[in-house]
Design a protein around this motif. Structure first.
Motif, PDB file in Angstrom:
ATOM      1  N   GLU A 216       3.489   5.957  -5.469  1.00 46.58           N
ATOM      2  CA  GLU A 216       3.237   6.081  -6.909  1.00 46.58           C
ATOM      3  C   GLU A 216       2.132   7.102  -7.195  1.00 46.58           C
ATOM      4  O   GLU A 216       2.248   7.921  -8.115  1.00 46.58           O
ATOM      5  CB  GLU A 216       2.890   4.717  -7.518  1.00 46.58           C
ATOM      6  CG  GLU A 216       2.779   4.738  -9.025  1.00 46.58           C
ATOM      7  CD  GLU A 216       4.031   5.259  -9.725  1.00 46.58           C
ATOM      8  OE1 GLU A 216       3.869   5.984 -10.738  1.00 46.58           O
ATOM      9  OE2 GLU A 216       5.157   4.971  -9.273  1.00 46.58           O
ATOM     10  N   LEU A 217       1.061   7.063  -6.408  1.00 45.19           N
ATOM     11  CA  LEU A 217      -0.018   8.052  -6.578  1.00 45.19           C
ATOM     12  C   LEU A 217       0.513   9.471  -6.366  1.00 45.19           C
ATOM     13  O   LEU A 217       0.174  10.396  -7.124  1.00 45.19           O
ATOM     14  CB  LEU A 217      -1.154   7.783  -5.576  1.00 45.19           C
ATOM     15  CG  LEU A 217      -2.022   6.566  -5.818  1.00 45.19           C
ATOM     16  CD1 LEU A 217      -2.905   6.279  -4.596  1.00 45.19           C
ATOM     17  CD2 LEU A 217      -2.882   6.759  -7.060  1.00 45.19           C
TER      18      LEU A 217
ATOM     19  N   GLN B  75      -7.925   8.226  -1.419  1.00 47.75           N
ATOM     20  CA  GLN B  75      -7.437   6.851  -1.541  1.00 47.75           C
ATOM     21  C   GLN B  75      -6.412   6.540  -0.449  1.00 47.75           C
ATOM     22  O   GLN B  75      -6.455   5.485   0.186  1.00 47.75           O
ATOM     23  CB  GLN B  75      -6.816   6.633  -2.920  1.00 47.75           C
ATOM     24  CG  GLN B  75      -7.807   6.695  -4.047  1.00 47.75           C
ATOM     25  CD  GLN B  75      -7.126   6.665  -5.412  1.00 47.75           C
ATOM     26  OE1 GLN B  75      -5.916   6.627  -5.528  1.00 47.75           O
ATOM     27  NE2 GLN B  75      -7.933   6.693  -6.466  1.00 47.75           N
TER      28      GLN B  75
ATOM     29  N   ASP C 255       0.837  -1.213   0.000  1.00 48.43           N
ATOM     30  CA  ASP C 255       0.000   0.000   0.000  1.00 48.43           C
ATOM     31  C   ASP C 255       0.866   1.256   0.000  1.00 48.43           C
ATOM     32  O   ASP C 255       0.581   2.216  -0.719  1.00 48.43           O
ATOM     33  CB  ASP C 255      -0.927   0.028   1.218  1.00 48.43           C
ATOM     34  CG  ASP C 255      -2.114  -0.920   1.102  1.00 48.43           C
ATOM     35  OD1 ASP C 255      -2.391  -1.401  -0.019  1.00 48.43           O
ATOM     36  OD2 ASP C 255      -2.755  -1.175   2.135  1.00 48.43           O
TER      37      ASP C 255
ATOM     38  N   GLN D 298       3.846   1.630  -1.157  1.00 41.33           N
ATOM     39  CA  GLN D 298       4.429   1.785  -2.494  1.00 41.33           C
ATOM     40  C   GLN D 298       3.407   2.362  -3.467  1.00 41.33           C
ATOM     41  O   GLN D 298       3.731   3.205  -4.300  1.00 41.33           O
ATOM     42  CB  GLN D 298       4.975   0.447  -3.000  1.00 41.33           C
ATOM     43  CG  GLN D 298       6.208  -0.006  -2.257  1.00 41.33           C
ATOM     44  CD  GLN D 298       6.622  -1.431  -2.610  1.00 41.33           C
ATOM     45  OE1 GLN D 298       5.885  -2.188  -3.236  1.00 41.33           O
ATOM     46  NE2 GLN D 298       7.817  -1.799  -2.187  1.00 41.33           N
ATOM     47  N   ARG D 299       2.168   1.915  -3.342  1.00 46.26           N
ATOM     48  CA  ARG D 299       1.100   2.449  -4.190  1.00 46.26           C
ATOM     49  C   ARG D 299       0.855   3.921  -3.869  1.00 46.26           C
ATOM     50  O   ARG D 299       0.678   4.743  -4.758  1.00 46.26           O
ATOM     51  CB  ARG D 299      -0.183   1.620  -4.005  1.00 46.26           C
ATOM     52  CG  ARG D 299      -1.285   1.980  -4.981  1.00 46.26           C
ATOM     53  CD  ARG D 299      -2.460   1.025  -4.901  1.00 46.26           C
ATOM     54  NE  ARG D 299      -2.927   0.734  -3.552  1.00 46.26           N
ATOM     55  CZ  ARG D 299      -3.687   1.572  -2.836  1.00 46.26           C
ATOM     56  NH1 ARG D 299      -4.078   2.722  -3.346  1.00 46.26           N
ATOM     57  NH2 ARG D 299      -4.071   1.240  -1.622  1.00 46.26           N
ATOM     58  N   HIS D 300       0.890   4.272  -2.580  1.00 43.30           N
ATOM     59  CA  HIS D 300       0.733   5.677  -2.189  1.00 43.30           C
ATOM     60  C   HIS D 300       1.843   6.523  -2.795  1.00 43.30           C
ATOM     61  O   HIS D 300       1.577   7.618  -3.320  1.00 43.30           O
ATOM     62  CB  HIS D 300       0.783   5.836  -0.663  1.00 43.30           C
ATOM     63  CG  HIS D 300      -0.307   5.130   0.053  1.00 43.30           C
ATOM     64  ND1 HIS D 300      -0.298   4.960   1.414  1.00 43.30           N
ATOM     65  CD2 HIS D 300      -1.448   4.539  -0.386  1.00 43.30           C
ATOM     66  CE1 HIS D 300      -1.381   4.300   1.790  1.00 43.30           C
ATOM     67  NE2 HIS D 300      -2.094   4.032   0.705  1.00 43.30           N
TER      68      HIS D 300
ATOM     69  N   ASP E  84      -6.596   3.902   3.258  1.00 42.44           N
ATOM     70  CA  ASP E  84      -5.595   2.893   3.621  1.00 42.44           C
ATOM     71  C   ASP E  84      -4.939   3.216   4.959  1.00 42.44           C
ATOM     72  O   ASP E  84      -4.700   2.331   5.775  1.00 42.44           O
ATOM     73  CB  ASP E  84      -4.503   2.805   2.547  1.00 42.44           C
ATOM     74  CG  ASP E  84      -4.969   2.159   1.263  1.00 42.44           C
ATOM     75  OD1 ASP E  84      -6.011   1.460   1.276  1.00 42.44           O
ATOM     76  OD2 ASP E  84      -4.300   2.354   0.230  1.00 42.44           O
TER      77      ASP E  84
END
Length: 192
Positions: free
Chosen positions: A76-77, A160, A70, A72-74, A164
């Motif tokens: 990237e966002l 988003q 999560d 890592q996704r943050h 999380d």
């Protein structure tokens, strides 16, 4: 009202005002998002990376792996939003952030081997505190954005991430509670 409550109230008011002022400046928005990026890639990730050991329960390893994915996704966002704002995404974190991490490590060092479950208790307690701070920080920013820029792409990004972060704060705190024996509760209270 305690001093801590008063401090949080004052900081909240100042930061809300600063966030409101930043809405008129893509550069200011980028600066704030860059700090969020440093957080996503820094403190929380460092604590979670260190939770795995030979004695760590498999459920803790799974929790840490999911939260790291999560984060890592943050990151990237946030990088995508920074790029859209025309801001660089490769700036190094300031020395103050490194100093804060050093202080956290130093303050928690006496507790690293104090719990039967091992250092994972301290690392998850750190992660829970950092995630809780993230919830307050993102929540404050999102409240300003939803009131003044509901359709802004940054609003969507922070929604988003906040979702999380709330889950992360709860799951880290619950993991600590599950790992700590009743006889260690006083020690856990000291750590917190």
């Amino acid at each position: 009202m305690t001093i801590r409550d008063l401090q949080r109230h004052a900081v909240d008011g100042l930061q809300r005002h600063a966030l409101l002022m930043s809405l008129a400046s893509p550069r200011a928005q980028a600066h704030i998002l860059t700090e969020y990026l440093w957080s996503a890639e820094g403190a929380e990730t460092a604590a979670l990376h260190r939770t795995t050991s030979a004695v760590t329960p498999a459920w803790v390893d799974k929790l840490a792996a999911n939260q790291l994915a999560d984060e890592q996704r943050h990151a990237e966002l946030l990088r995508e939003r920074l790029t859209a704002l025309g801001a660089p995404t490769d700036r190094e974190p300031p020395g103050l952030m490194k100093a804060k991490l050093w202080w956290v490590e130093r303050a928690t060092a006496p507790y690293m081997n104090a719990f039967a479950a091992g250092p994972v208790v301290v690392l998850l307690a750190i992660a829970a505190q950092l995630e809780g701070t993230g919830v307050r920080m993102f929540g404050r920013h999102l409240a300003v954005l939803e009131q003044h820029r509901e359709a802004d792409p940054t609003t969507t990004t922070l929604r988003q991430i906040l979702s999380d972060e709330k889950r992360h704060a709860k799951s880290c705190a619950a993991a600590v509670e599950r790992l700590v024996a009743d006889s260690e509760r006083t020690l856990l209270d000291e750590l917190r």
